[in-house]
Design a protein around this motif. Structure first.
Motif, PDB file in Angstrom:
ATOM      1  N   LEU A  23     -20.132   1.844   4.856  1.00 21.21           N
ATOM      2  CA  LEU A  23     -19.243   0.924   4.165  1.00 21.21           C
ATOM      3  C   LEU A  23     -17.804   1.427   4.264  1.00 21.21           C
ATOM      4  CD1 LEU A  23     -21.499   0.390   1.033  1.00 21.21           C
ATOM      5  CD2 LEU A  23     -20.960  -1.366   2.738  1.00 21.21           C
ATOM      6  N   MET A  24     -16.859   0.597   3.911  1.00 23.56           N
ATOM      7  CA  MET A  24     -15.434   0.935   3.862  1.00 23.56           C
ATOM      8  C   MET A  24     -14.908   1.492   5.187  1.00 23.56           C
ATOM      9  SD  MET A  24     -14.500  -0.065   0.932  1.00 23.56           S
ATOM     10  CE  MET A  24     -15.279  -0.592  -0.604  1.00 23.56           C
ATOM     11  N   GLN A  25     -15.191   0.760   6.276  1.00 23.76           N
ATOM     12  CA  GLN A  25     -14.655   1.111   7.583  1.00 23.76           C
ATOM     13  C   GLN A  25     -13.351   0.355   7.810  1.00 23.76           C
ATOM     14  OE1 GLN A  25     -17.703   1.015  10.800  1.00 23.76           O
ATOM     15  NE2 GLN A  25     -19.091   0.324   9.182  1.00 23.76           N
ATOM     16  N   ASP A  26     -12.322   1.064   8.264  1.00 18.92           N
ATOM     17  CA  ASP A  26     -11.020   0.441   8.480  1.00 18.92           C
ATOM     18  C   ASP A  26     -11.131  -0.725   9.456  1.00 18.92           C
ATOM     19  OD1 ASP A  26      -9.896   2.259   6.798  1.00 18.92           O
ATOM     20  OD2 ASP A  26      -8.879   3.429   8.344  1.00 18.92           O
ATOM     21  N   GLY A  27     -10.596  -1.868   9.054  1.00 17.85           N
ATOM     22  CA  GLY A  27     -10.553  -3.035   9.911  1.00 17.85           C
ATOM     23  C   GLY A  27     -11.868  -3.762  10.077  1.00 17.85           C
ATOM     24  N   VAL A  28     -12.841  -3.466   9.222  1.00 16.90           N
ATOM     25  CA  VAL A  28     -14.186  -4.011   9.396  1.00 16.90           C
ATOM     26  C   VAL A  28     -14.648  -4.702   8.122  1.00 16.90           C
ATOM     27  CG1 VAL A  28     -16.619  -3.426   9.802  1.00 16.90           C
ATOM     28  CG2 VAL A  28     -14.826  -2.292  11.120  1.00 16.90           C
ATOM     29  N   ILE A  71     -14.879  -6.033  -6.163  1.00 17.44           N
ATOM     30  CA  ILE A  71     -14.014  -5.086  -6.864  1.00 17.44           C
ATOM     31  C   ILE A  71     -13.216  -4.322  -5.822  1.00 17.44           C
ATOM     32  CG2 ILE A  71     -13.910  -3.030  -8.340  1.00 17.44           C
ATOM     33  CD1 ILE A  71     -16.363  -4.024  -9.800  1.00 17.44           C
ATOM     34  N   ASN A  72     -11.911  -4.199  -6.043  1.00 18.37           N
ATOM     35  CA  ASN A  72     -11.023  -3.465  -5.142  1.00 18.37           C
ATOM     36  C   ASN A  72     -10.896  -2.028  -5.617  1.00 18.37           C
ATOM     37  OD1 ASN A  72      -9.072  -2.628  -3.315  1.00 18.37           O
ATOM     38  ND2 ASN A  72      -7.394  -3.708  -4.337  1.00 18.37           N
ATOM     39  N   ILE A  73     -11.261  -1.062  -4.756  1.00 22.11           N
ATOM     40  CA  ILE A  73     -11.113   0.358  -5.115  1.00 22.11           C
ATOM     41  C   ILE A  73      -9.961   0.997  -4.346  1.00 22.11           C
ATOM     42  CG2 ILE A  73     -13.566   0.554  -5.695  1.00 22.11           C
ATOM     43  CD1 ILE A  73     -13.880   2.193  -3.054  1.00 22.11           C
ATOM     44  N   GLY A  74      -9.153   0.194  -3.663  1.00 21.67           N
ATOM     45  CA  GLY A  74      -8.061   0.726  -2.858  1.00 21.67           C
ATOM     46  C   GLY A  74      -6.704   0.266  -3.342  1.00 21.67           C
ATOM     47  N   ALA A  75      -5.769   0.161  -2.404  1.00 23.46           N
ATOM     48  CA  ALA A  75      -4.406  -0.281  -2.698  1.00 23.46           C
ATOM     49  C   ALA A  75      -4.391  -1.798  -2.915  1.00 23.46           C
ATOM     50  CB  ALA A  75      -3.481   0.125  -1.556  1.00 23.46           C
ATOM     51  N   PRO A  76      -3.257  -2.347  -3.369  1.00 24.76           N
ATOM     52  CA  PRO A  76      -3.203  -3.785  -3.648  1.00 24.76           C
ATOM     53  C   PRO A  76      -3.481  -4.650  -2.420  1.00 24.76           C
ATOM     54  CG  PRO A  76      -1.381  -2.669  -4.726  1.00 24.76           C
ATOM     55  CD  PRO A  76      -2.033  -1.651  -3.835  1.00 24.76           C
ATOM     56  N   GLY A  77      -4.114  -5.780  -2.682  1.00 24.21           N
ATOM     57  CA  GLY A  77      -4.405  -6.754  -1.644  1.00 24.21           C
ATOM     58  C   GLY A  77      -4.603  -8.110  -2.286  1.00 24.21           C
ATOM     59  N   ASP A  98      -1.937  -5.881   1.078  1.00 23.07           N
ATOM     60  CA  ASP A  98      -0.488  -6.039   0.983  1.00 23.07           C
ATOM     61  C   ASP A  98       0.212  -5.191   2.035  1.00 23.07           C
ATOM     62  OD1 ASP A  98      -1.055  -7.665  -1.134  1.00 23.07           O
ATOM     63  OD2 ASP A  98      -0.051  -6.437  -2.659  1.00 23.07           O
ATOM     64  N   ASP A  99      -0.279  -3.969   2.246  1.00 22.49           N
ATOM     65  CA  ASP A  99       0.257  -3.044   3.246  1.00 22.49           C
ATOM     66  C   ASP A  99      -0.901  -2.557   4.102  1.00 22.49           C
ATOM     67  OD1 ASP A  99       1.412  -1.098   4.778  1.00 22.49           O
ATOM     68  OD2 ASP A  99       2.030   0.177   3.099  1.00 22.49           O
ATOM     69  N   PRO A 100      -1.049  -3.049   5.328  1.00 25.97           N
ATOM     70  CA  PRO A 100      -2.178  -2.639   6.162  1.00 25.97           C
ATOM     71  C   PRO A 100      -2.258  -1.133   6.407  1.00 25.97           C
ATOM     72  CG  PRO A 100      -1.116  -4.584   7.085  1.00 25.97           C
ATOM     73  CD  PRO A 100      -0.225  -4.091   5.977  1.00 25.97           C
ATOM     74  N   ALA A 101      -1.116  -0.433   6.287  1.00 25.20           N
ATOM     75  CA  ALA A 101      -1.133   1.014   6.457  1.00 25.20           C
ATOM     76  C   ALA A 101      -1.717   1.725   5.238  1.00 25.20           C
ATOM     77  CB  ALA A 101       0.283   1.522   6.731  1.00 25.20           C
ATOM     78  N   ASP A 102      -1.754   1.036   4.106  1.00 30.63           N
ATOM     79  CA  ASP A 102      -2.352   1.562   2.872  1.00 30.63           C
ATOM     80  C   ASP A 102      -3.243   0.446   2.326  1.00 30.63           C
ATOM     81  OD1 ASP A 102      -2.988   3.041   0.626  1.00 30.63           O
ATOM     82  OD2 ASP A 102      -1.087   2.629  -0.407  1.00 30.63           O
ATOM     83  N   PRO A 103      -4.427   0.281   2.905  1.00 26.58           N
ATOM     84  CA  PRO A 103      -5.175  -0.965   2.701  1.00 26.58           C
ATOM     85  C   PRO A 103      -5.897  -1.065   1.368  1.00 26.58           C
ATOM     86  CG  PRO A 103      -6.419   0.514   4.113  1.00 26.58           C
ATOM     87  CD  PRO A 103      -5.084   1.170   3.881  1.00 26.58           C
ATOM     88  N   ALA A 104      -6.152  -2.310   0.996  1.00 29.34           N
ATOM     89  CA  ALA A 104      -7.126  -2.585  -0.067  1.00 29.34           C
ATOM     90  C   ALA A 104      -8.503  -2.205   0.461  1.00 29.34           C
ATOM     91  CB  ALA A 104      -7.080  -4.059  -0.448  1.00 29.34           C
ATOM     92  N   ARG A 105      -9.409  -1.889  -0.467  1.00 33.56           N
ATOM     93  CA  ARG A 105     -10.775  -1.512  -0.098  1.00 33.56           C
ATOM     94  C   ARG A 105     -11.714  -2.315  -0.995  1.00 33.56           C
ATOM     95  NH1 ARG A 105     -10.635   3.102   2.928  1.00 33.56           N
ATOM     96  NH2 ARG A 105     -12.648   3.953   2.271  1.00 33.56           N
ATOM     97  N   PHE A 106     -12.176  -3.438  -0.462  1.00 34.95           N
ATOM     98  CA  PHE A 106     -12.953  -4.385  -1.242  1.00 34.95           C
ATOM     99  C   PHE A 106     -14.451  -4.097  -1.093  1.00 34.95           C
ATOM    100  CE2 PHE A 106      -9.124  -6.884   0.003  1.00 34.95           C
ATOM    101  CZ  PHE A 106      -8.632  -7.161  -1.271  1.00 34.95           C
TER     102      PHE A 106
END
Length: 262
Positions: free
Chosen positions: A15-20, A65-71, A102-110
């Motif tokens: 889970l939580m793979q960048d861009g996937v 639930i988002n466990i990352g940066a804003p999105g 909001d910032d792909p370099a600091d992504p949300a993690r849904f």
């Protein structure tokens, strides 16, 4: 079952793979566990033959639930801003659903969970501050923790999905003990905020056939309705819990006596 058999049957990883956008369909109440980490292009639900085709939500409800940066999440023509630990309920219907950072370099993690739904209810975002908060446990028993019930009766109307998250206090390690069962619903646990070398030992099985799963950061454990469950970590951690089944009452559980564990 050997350890590899247990993991193959009851653990959802990758889970939580960048861009996937990743998802796993379980035969436990036909629940789906998935994640979306938008690092460039917007990620969106498609149409899946395993679900009978059509929109992902045609016959399903979803909790996110988002466990990352804003999105943000767009459902049909509605957009919902999602900060860290915000929750979103998505009701049944022929909606398009997409995920954006909001910032792909600091992504949300849904992280999301989906169950079949028999009716349509309104979409609703619930912030951490709006969730029902319960402080439980104490330091001397190493189980001091705070439960945030975000998608639950009284806050969100749903068919069967209830969802929230629990944060373990520094110095505590147990997420619940003694363990319990609830025959009327299954439960999925998603562990996060662990260091790379940390582990949570998720206990499952019948009380007299205790099994342990060594869970890494951002892995999920599937808990069938017949299985007791509890967990202990090598340090503080957090987890998202979600349930589906006949009963949405959070306290509808049958506690297992410690002396019955073997």
């Amino acid at each position: 079952m050997r350890n590899e058999d247990l993991r193959e049957s009851f653990v959802v990883g990758e889970l939580m793979q960048d861009g996937v956008l990743a998802m796993t369909l379980s035969d436990i109440d036909r629940g789906i566990i998935g994640s979306a980490v938008p690092t460039g292009e917007i990620l969106a639900f498609g149409s899946f033959e395993e679900l009978g085709g059509g929109a992902f939500t045609s016959r399903r409800e979803v909790g996110v639930i988002n466990i990352g940066a804003p999105g943000s999440i767009t459902v049909g023509d509605e957009s919902f801003a999602m900060n860290r630990l915000d929750s979103l309920y998505i009701g049944r219907g022929d909606h398009s659903v997409s995920f954006k950072s909001d910032d792909p370099a600091d992504p949300a993690r849904f992280y999301f969970v989906s169950y079949p739904a028999h009716a349509s209810y309104p979409h609703k975002r619930v912030t951490q501050a709006e969730a029902h908060r319960i402080d439980l446990g104490e330091g001397k028993t190493c189980n001091e923790r705070t439960i945030f019930q975000s998608l639950r009766p009284g806050i969100v109307e749903s068919c069967q999905l209830v969802m929230g998250f629990t944060c373990i206090a520094e110095g505590s390690v147990w997420n619940t003990f003694p363990p319990h069962t609830h025959d009327r619903r299954s439960e999925f646990y998603f562990y996060f905020d662990l260091d790379d070398d940390a582990r949570v030992f998720h206990f499952m099985g019948k009380p007299d056939e205790l099994k342990a799963l060594a869970m890494s950061n951002e892995e999920a454990a599937l808990s069938p309705s017949w299985s007791m469950h509890c967990g202990v970590g090598s340090g503080a951690y957090s987890f998202i819990w979600s349930m589906g089944g006949e009963n949405q009452e959070f306290d509808d559980m049958d506690h297992v006596k410690q002396a019955a564990l073997a």
